[in-house]
Design a protein around this motif. Structure first.
Motif, short mmCIF file in Angstrom:
data_model
loop_
_atom_site.label_atom_id
_atom_site.label_comp_id
_atom_site.label_asym_id
_atom_site.label_seq_id
_atom_site.Cartn_x
_atom_site.Cartn_y
_atom_site.Cartn_z
N ASN A 395 0.83 -1.21 0.00
CA ASN A 395 0.00 0.00 0.00
C ASN A 395 0.86 1.26 0.00
OD1 ASN A 395 -2.21 -1.72 0.16
ND2 ASN A 395 -2.32 -1.62 2.40
N TYR A 396 1.91 1.22 0.80
CA TYR A 396 2.80 2.38 0.92
C TYR A 396 3.53 2.65 -0.39
CZ TYR A 396 6.23 5.51 3.12
OH TYR A 396 7.00 6.59 3.46
N TYR A 397 4.10 1.59 -0.97
CA TYR A 397 4.84 1.74 -2.22
C TYR A 397 3.95 2.29 -3.32
CZ TYR A 397 7.14 0.58 -6.60
OH TYR A 397 7.68 0.65 -7.86
N LYS A 398 2.77 1.76 -3.45
CA LYS A 398 1.88 2.21 -4.53
C LYS A 398 1.39 3.64 -4.31
CE LYS A 398 0.63 -2.38 -6.11
NZ LYS A 398 -0.40 -3.41 -6.35
N LYS A 399 1.28 4.02 -3.04
CA LYS A 399 0.86 5.39 -2.73
C LYS A 399 1.94 6.40 -3.10
CE LYS A 399 0.84 6.82 1.57
NZ LYS A 399 0.47 6.98 3.00
N VAL A 400 3.21 6.09 -2.78
CA VAL A 400 4.28 7.06 -3.04
C VAL A 400 4.80 6.99 -4.48
CG1 VAL A 400 4.98 7.14 -0.63
CG2 VAL A 400 6.15 5.58 -2.18
N SER A 401 4.70 5.82 -5.12
CA SER A 401 5.24 5.65 -6.48
C SER A 401 4.20 5.84 -7.57
CB SER A 401 5.86 4.27 -6.63
OG SER A 401 4.85 3.27 -6.67
N LEU A 402 2.92 5.67 -7.20
CA LEU A 402 1.80 5.69 -8.16
C LEU A 402 1.92 4.58 -9.20
CD1 LEU A 402 1.42 9.56 -8.72
CD2 LEU A 402 0.28 8.09 -7.05
N ASN A 403 2.72 3.57 -8.89
CA ASN A 403 2.81 2.38 -9.75
C ASN A 403 1.87 1.33 -9.16
OD1 ASN A 403 3.43 0.13 -11.27
ND2 ASN A 403 5.57 0.01 -10.64
N PHE A 404 0.62 1.34 -9.62
CA PHE A 404 -0.40 0.47 -9.04
C PHE A 404 -0.45 -0.90 -9.71
CE2 PHE A 404 -1.84 4.86 -8.38
CZ PHE A 404 -1.97 4.85 -7.00
N ALA A 405 0.32 -1.08 -10.79
CA ALA A 405 0.23 -2.33 -11.55
C ALA A 405 1.17 -3.41 -11.05
CB ALA A 405 0.50 -2.05 -13.02
N LYS A 406 2.23 -3.03 -10.36
CA LYS A 406 3.22 -4.03 -9.95
C LYS A 406 2.59 -5.10 -9.06
CE LYS A 406 7.89 -4.62 -8.19
NZ LYS A 406 9.17 -3.99 -7.87
N ILE A 407 2.99 -6.34 -9.29
CA ILE A 407 2.40 -7.48 -8.58
C ILE A 407 3.09 -7.70 -7.23
CG2 ILE A 407 2.02 -9.97 -8.65
CD1 ILE A 407 1.81 -9.77 -11.65
N PHE A 408 2.29 -7.77 -6.18
CA PHE A 408 2.78 -8.00 -4.82
C PHE A 408 2.15 -9.26 -4.24
CE2 PHE A 408 4.27 -3.73 -5.01
CZ PHE A 408 5.14 -3.52 -3.94
N TYR A 409 2.82 -9.80 -3.24
CA TYR A 409 2.25 -10.88 -2.43
C TYR A 409 2.68 -10.64 -0.99
CZ TYR A 409 0.90 -15.53 -0.81
OH TYR A 409 0.31 -16.58 -0.14
N SER A 410 1.71 -10.57 -0.08
CA SER A 410 2.02 -10.43 1.35
C SER A 410 2.08 -11.82 1.96
CB SER A 410 0.94 -9.59 2.03
OG SER A 410 1.15 -9.56 3.42
N TYR A 411 3.27 -12.19 2.42
CA TYR A 411 3.52 -13.58 2.78
C TYR A 411 2.98 -13.96 4.16
CZ TYR A 411 5.93 -17.96 3.67
OH TYR A 411 6.20 -19.26 3.97
N GLY A 412 3.20 -13.11 5.14
CA GLY A 412 2.82 -13.47 6.51
C GLY A 412 3.89 -14.32 7.16
N ALA A 413 4.68 -13.72 8.06
CA ALA A 413 5.88 -14.41 8.56
C ALA A 413 5.91 -14.55 10.08
CB ALA A 413 7.12 -13.65 8.09
N GLU A 414 4.76 -14.41 10.73
CA GLU A 414 4.77 -14.47 12.20
C GLU A 414 5.31 -15.80 12.70
OE1 GLU A 414 1.79 -14.05 16.06
OE2 GLU A 414 1.15 -13.34 14.09
N GLU A 415 4.90 -16.88 12.06
CA GLU A 415 5.31 -18.21 12.51
C GLU A 415 6.82 -18.40 12.48
OE1 GLU A 415 4.76 -22.89 11.17
OE2 GLU A 415 3.40 -21.37 10.37
#
Length: 652
Positions: A395-415
């Motif tokens: 969310n932060y990257y897309k807000k500051v870069s305005l590059n909304f197309a780049k593909i992201f995946y939020s992994y979740g690493a608590e474990e």
């Protein structure tokens, strides 16, 4: 007489002759040694009357970097056989050079304007050509001070003619020794097991077992590893994907031994700097700024011509031969968990064969305001697709870069970030540190001093930061009954003694305050009853997953973003720090004076809010590995061409 000293070694050579002289420095150790001896010493950061000039330096340095990146990319667009943006590879390194040099330049201007002429003692030091920004404390300062405009105002005092190349300040020890058994047991208790690396180590054998089904035509190369990549890659291997560690070519020093420049590119860089970057200057300062632009352009072009280009050609010659043998019936992909200019070149070479890169963020980022600039210069720009720990980074990257197309995946690493056996780890760690299990132990984890690199955009400046630390030691820690350990910023479970000089060494510490060099926080966190953290990076994430109360010191000079500060409010203990006030010290002392049981009850009362904060900003939400596998297959099916066009990947 005014003297400028930034290097502790130079201080040791000059110390007998400094009495009666005014010394300027931004090195905390130099500052504290001179203060203790009651010498006249001035912190360079105090020469800026307010933040207005610092903000101007920050903004202009960023604009200059962006414009130079575009010029360099365009200049070399048809130079290589493979798709590479040389300017983008420099990215944050170029910003470090520009911001540090311009900041140091105005420090010199301030000294000359307020105090008059200065003497600059120095030692000839040879440094590696692999660095765009000078890694030796005085070298860049020396180059700035040597411009013609300062020739009548700055005098140089060469202390000796010894020349040497700076080595690492310490080394992480990797050799297994039986007498370090307690450290290895601590690692097992405090950090997820390295069982995943077993699969990669013996992948040739295991591939024969696991290669099956629809995934057998996917080949995955590990360019660089990290905690998340180790777990992910072992799962990919068990899912039938051919996973291999990539063996990177060693780069012989003779490849970049020459001194090469490019007058045309240098001229282009200076021209745009003089046209676009305008500072508020007087008649004396204007010619000096032009010389600074020439210096910066010269250093940049020399680094590109003498190091980056020959290294890129060499890596291409080595890697291209192997890539010619690839099986066209298979899909290939790179996984990368670290950043360097050399790795960026390798990714570009693989991109020439339409092999995309998934870049992994192995730690916490984008919580501090300083990332408003850094996020645009490579911290998340790299890779054709990006794996972050928490959704906030996307969310932060897309807000500051305005590059909304780049593909992201939020992994979740608590474990994988939580210590598996914290209670046993606490006992072992305290035995290593020789601290009773009954003692209340407060672990203070400061960030590193900036030293050679100054990015003044919402950064902690060294002298001001040291004054804050000193106040914390004597106004807070000295009044506690608890034992306080200050953990030096070092990496590794085991490492050699740090050769750097720290200002803690120059003061008489209270009896209850100890300095600890190792192990790093990932392992040491289980030893503590309370952890105090100064900066919202991976340090904060490892502390928050420790299971003990955490106090975050939110510095006015380098604050977290407003939404992050709001999220922290009821999730952890937060103390807002203003350097011109003592209120923060009083609040911290009151917090640390709370009995252990009561503090734990308050901490447990924040649990629900903390879990939400962790999921959004630190570890991410739990997701199944099957879910990641589907996303991974989606990325490989899209392929490099579509990733770089439709999805506007920014890999360079």
């Amino acid at each position: 007489m005014n003297v400028l000293i930034e290097d502790p070694e130079i201080l040791s050579l000059c110390l007998p002759n400094l009495e009666g002289k005014r010394v300027f420095t931004e090195n905390p150790y130099v500052y504290e040694v001179l203060k203790k001896k009651k010498y006249d010493v001035v912190g360079l950061d105090t020469l800026f009357k307010d933040n207005k000039k610092i903000n101007e330096i920050s903004e202009k340095s960023f604009i200059l970097t962006e414009k130079w990146i575009d010029i360099i990319n365009d200049y070399y667009k048809d130079y290589f056989k493979f798709p590479i943006n040389i300017g983008s590879i420099l990215s944050v390194h170029l910003y470090n050079l520009n911001s540090t040099c311009i900041y140091r330049f105005f420090e010199i201007i301030n000294i000359l304007s307020c105090y008059g002429k200065i003497t600059f003692p120095y030692i000839d030091k040879i440094e590696s050509k692999k660095n765009l920004v000078s890694i030796i404390d005085n070298n860049l300062f020396l180059k700035i001070a040597s411009i013609n405009s300062f020739s009548e105002s700055i005098f140089f005092d060469k202390k000796n003619s010894s020349k040497y190349e700076k080595n690492k300040f310490y080394n992480v020890e990797t050799e297994i020794k039986i007498n370090n058994i307690l450290y290895y047991l601590l690692a097992l208790c405090s950090l997820s097991s390295t069982k995943h690396d077993f699969f990669l180590k013996y992948n040739k054998f295991l591939n024969n077992i696991f290669l099956h089904g629809n995934n057998r035509n996917i080949k995955c190369f590990i360019l660089s590893k990290g905690l998340v990549i180790s777990e992910i890659s072992s799962f990919l291997l068990r899912s039938g994907i051919d996973v291999k560690n990539l063996e990177l070519p060693n780069i012989p020093k003779e490849i970049y031994a020459g001194e090469i420049t490019d007058a045309e590119l240098e001229k282009n860089l200076v021209a745009v700097a003089e046209k676009e970057i305008l500072f508020s200057l007087n008649k004396r300062e204007s010619p000096a700024v032009k010389e600074i632009f020439q210096l910066l352009a010269g250093l940049t072009v020399s680094f590109i011509s003498s190091y980056l280009i020959p290294v890129a050609h060499y890596l291409y010659s080595k890697i291209d031969t192997n890539l010619e043998k690839i099986d066209v019936t298979c899909k290939y992909i790179l996984l990368s968990g670290s950043r360097s200019m050399e790795l960026a070149i390798i990714r570009a070479i693989y991109a020439d064969y339409e092999i995309p890169t998934i870049q992994f963020q192995e730690g916490t980022s984008c919580l501090l305001k300083l990332f408003q600039k850094l996020a645009l210069l490579g911290y998340i720009n790299e890779g054709d697709a990006f794996v972050s720990l928490a959704p906030h980074e996307e969310n932060y990257y897309k807000k500051v870069s305005l590059n909304f197309a780049k593909i992201f995946y939020s992994y979740g690493a608590e474990e994988i970030m939580r210590p598996p056996l914290p209670k046993i780890g606490r006992m072992i760690g305290r035995k290593i540190w020789k601290i009773s299990r009954k003692e209340q132990l407060i672990l203070y984890v400061p960030t590193r001093y900036r030293g050679k690199v100054v990015r003044p955009y919402y950064e902690l400046l060294d002298i001001a930061y040291w004054k804050y630390q000193k106040k914390m030691i004597f106004k807070v820690f000295a009044h506690l009954k608890s034992t306080v350990c200050i953990k030096i910023h070092k990496k590794g479970l085991l490492s050699t003694i740090d050769q750097r000089e720290y200002p803690f060494e120059a003061i008489d510490l209270p009896q209850n305050v100890l300095i600890k060099q190792g192990p790093d926080l990932r392992f040491a966190r289980v030893i503590a009853d309370v952890i105090i953290v100064d900066t919202a990076t991976s340090t904060l994430s490892w502390a928050l997953l420790s299971g003990v109360p955490v106090i975050y010191m939110n510095h006015e000079q380098s604050p977290v973003e407003e939404e992050v500060r709001f999220g922290m409010e009821e999730a952890l203990f937060v103390v807002d720090v203003k350097y011109d006030s003592c209120e923060w010290a009083e609040k911290l002392l009151q917090l640390l004076a709370v009995p252990r049981g009561e503090l734990l009850r308050k901490w447990q009362g924040m649990r629900r809010k903390r879990e939400l904060f962790l999921k959004e900003y630190i570890t991410g939400y739990p997701r199944s590995k099957v879910d990641f596998l589907e996303w991974f297959q989606f990325v490989t099916d899209i392929g490099y061409k579509k990733l770089s066009t439709k999805y506007k990947s920014t890999n360079f």
